[in-house]
Write a protein that holds these residues in place. Structure first.
Motif, PDB file in Angstrom:
ATOM      1  N   LEU A 186       0.925  -1.423  -0.280  1.00 49.07           N
ATOM      2  CA  LEU A 186      -0.113  -0.281   0.231  1.00 49.07           C
ATOM      3  C   LEU A 186       0.564   1.607  -0.223  1.00 49.07           C
ATOM      4  O   LEU A 186       1.387   0.884   0.921  1.00 49.07           O
ATOM      5  N   PRO A 187       0.630   2.127  -0.648  1.00 48.62           N
ATOM      6  CA  PRO A 187       1.213   3.873  -0.863  1.00 48.62           C
ATOM      7  C   PRO A 187       0.971   3.951   0.575  1.00 48.62           C
ATOM      8  O   PRO A 187      -0.236   3.964   1.641  1.00 48.62           O
ATOM      9  N   ARG A 188       2.280   5.093   1.053  1.00 43.72           N
ATOM     10  CA  ARG A 188       1.975   5.111   2.325  1.00 43.72           C
ATOM     11  C   ARG A 188       0.784   6.027   2.539  1.00 43.72           C
ATOM     12  O   ARG A 188       0.257   6.231   4.174  1.00 43.72           O
ATOM     13  N   VAL A 189       0.293   7.434   1.910  1.00 48.92           N
ATOM     14  CA  VAL A 189      -1.058   7.518   2.263  1.00 48.92           C
ATOM     15  C   VAL A 189      -2.134   7.101   2.368  1.00 48.92           C
ATOM     16  O   VAL A 189      -2.793   7.484   3.188  1.00 48.92           O
ATOM     17  N   ALA A 190      -2.399   5.876   2.274  1.00 50.68           N
ATOM     18  CA  ALA A 190      -3.333   4.619   2.007  1.00 50.68           C
ATOM     19  C   ALA A 190      -2.689   4.067   3.594  1.00 50.68           C
ATOM     20  O   ALA A 190      -4.658   3.993   4.633  1.00 50.68           O
ATOM     21  N   LEU A 191      -1.623   3.826   4.046  1.00 55.09           N
ATOM     22  CA  LEU A 191      -2.261   3.731   5.308  1.00 55.09           C
ATOM     23  C   LEU A 191      -1.646   4.440   6.435  1.00 55.09           C
ATOM     24  O   LEU A 191      -2.275   4.896   7.825  1.00 55.09           O
TER      25      LEU A 191
END
Length: 268
Positions: A186-191
């Motif tokens: 997952l991309p950082r923004v999603a986390l």
């Protein structure tokens, strides 16, 4: 931050336990919180030791859950300490996250000033006749948790430090490692978004505004963690946000102000 678990296989025999605890943090904790806080606020009407009892219960629950998550991590063969934030920072937060963290501190201090001035307490609804002399004014749930006596303030200090350590470990270090293992790359923004939602829901007892506010805080804490590779800064910021309430004197809190008003005293 790199090095998050790539799949549940990294957890080995602890995979199912990790998922169960992760699901509990999102779905179970909001329900448990609602029940505990309703009982607590009900006890405030008749039990002067209700806050101390509630603080002790919080300590048992938070440390118990944190130790359970720690045991699960220790049983995971391929999830190292850095993958759950148990390491020294390896970088600095980016400019957006850094500004957000500073804003959190500034707004926290501003809220202390408002509380010290009694603004929120004066806006509270007076207890209605027949509610009993120990009735708690109808105010935001957080105000009901604030310590009044010296012994409560000492215990609240332990609770604030515990929240910083245990909740960051649970909702940032452990939870995001489980999410990364389940969902893949997952991309950082999603986390950050997932961490914000989970943390906001955990404070559902505070109402919609509380969910939004703590969700934003959870997002800032998650961004700090992912950008520095360590839980250190999130723990320090989280503890500071909670411990700011120790700067609010008991004389500025609702039940004291209402007692003065009932006695004919002027409000400051």
């Amino acid at each position: 931050m790199s090095g998050l678990p790539a799949s549940l296989a990294d957890y080995g025999p602890a995979a199912l336990s990790a998922v169960v605890v992760g699901v509990y943090l999102v779905l179970g904790e909001p329900l448990v919180g609602q029940v505990l806080h309703r009982r607590f606020e009900g006890r405030l009407r008749s039990d002067p030791a209700a806050r101390r009892s509630f603080y002790l219960r919080l300590l048992v629950l938070e440390w118990g859950l944190a130790l359970l998550a720690l045991a699960i991590w220790l049983a995971a063969p391929d999830v190292d300490a850095a993958a759950v934030g148990l390491a020294w920072p390896t970088g600095w937060p980016g400019p957006v996250t850094g500004v957000a963290a500073v804003l959190v501190l500034v707004l926290a201090l501003a809220s202390v000033r408002a509380l010290r001035g009694g603004a929120l307490a004066r806006a509270a609804t007076l207890p209605q006749p027949g509610e009993g002399r120990h009735a708690e004014p109808t105010v935001h749930a957080t105000l009901a948790l604030l310590p009044r006596s010296r012994s409560e303030r000492r215990l609240f200090t332990v609770v604030g430090v515990t929240a910083g350590v245990c909740e960051e470990w649970l909702y940032r270090g452990f939870f995001l490692a489980v999410v990364a293992a389940v969902a893949g790359d997952l991309p950082r923004v999603a986390l950050v978004a997932v961490a914000a939602v989970a943390f906001g829901l955990a404070h559902a007892y505070q109402g919609v505004s509380g969910i939004v506010l703590t969700g934003v805080l959870g997002g800032v804490f998650a961004a700090l963690y992912l950008e520095t590779g360590s839980l250190l800064l999130p723990v320090l910021l989280h503890a500071a946000v909670d411990l700011r309430f120790l700067l609010v004197p008991s004389s500025a809190l609702p039940e004291v102000l209402h007692a003065r008003r009932a006695a004919g005293g002027a409000l400051a």
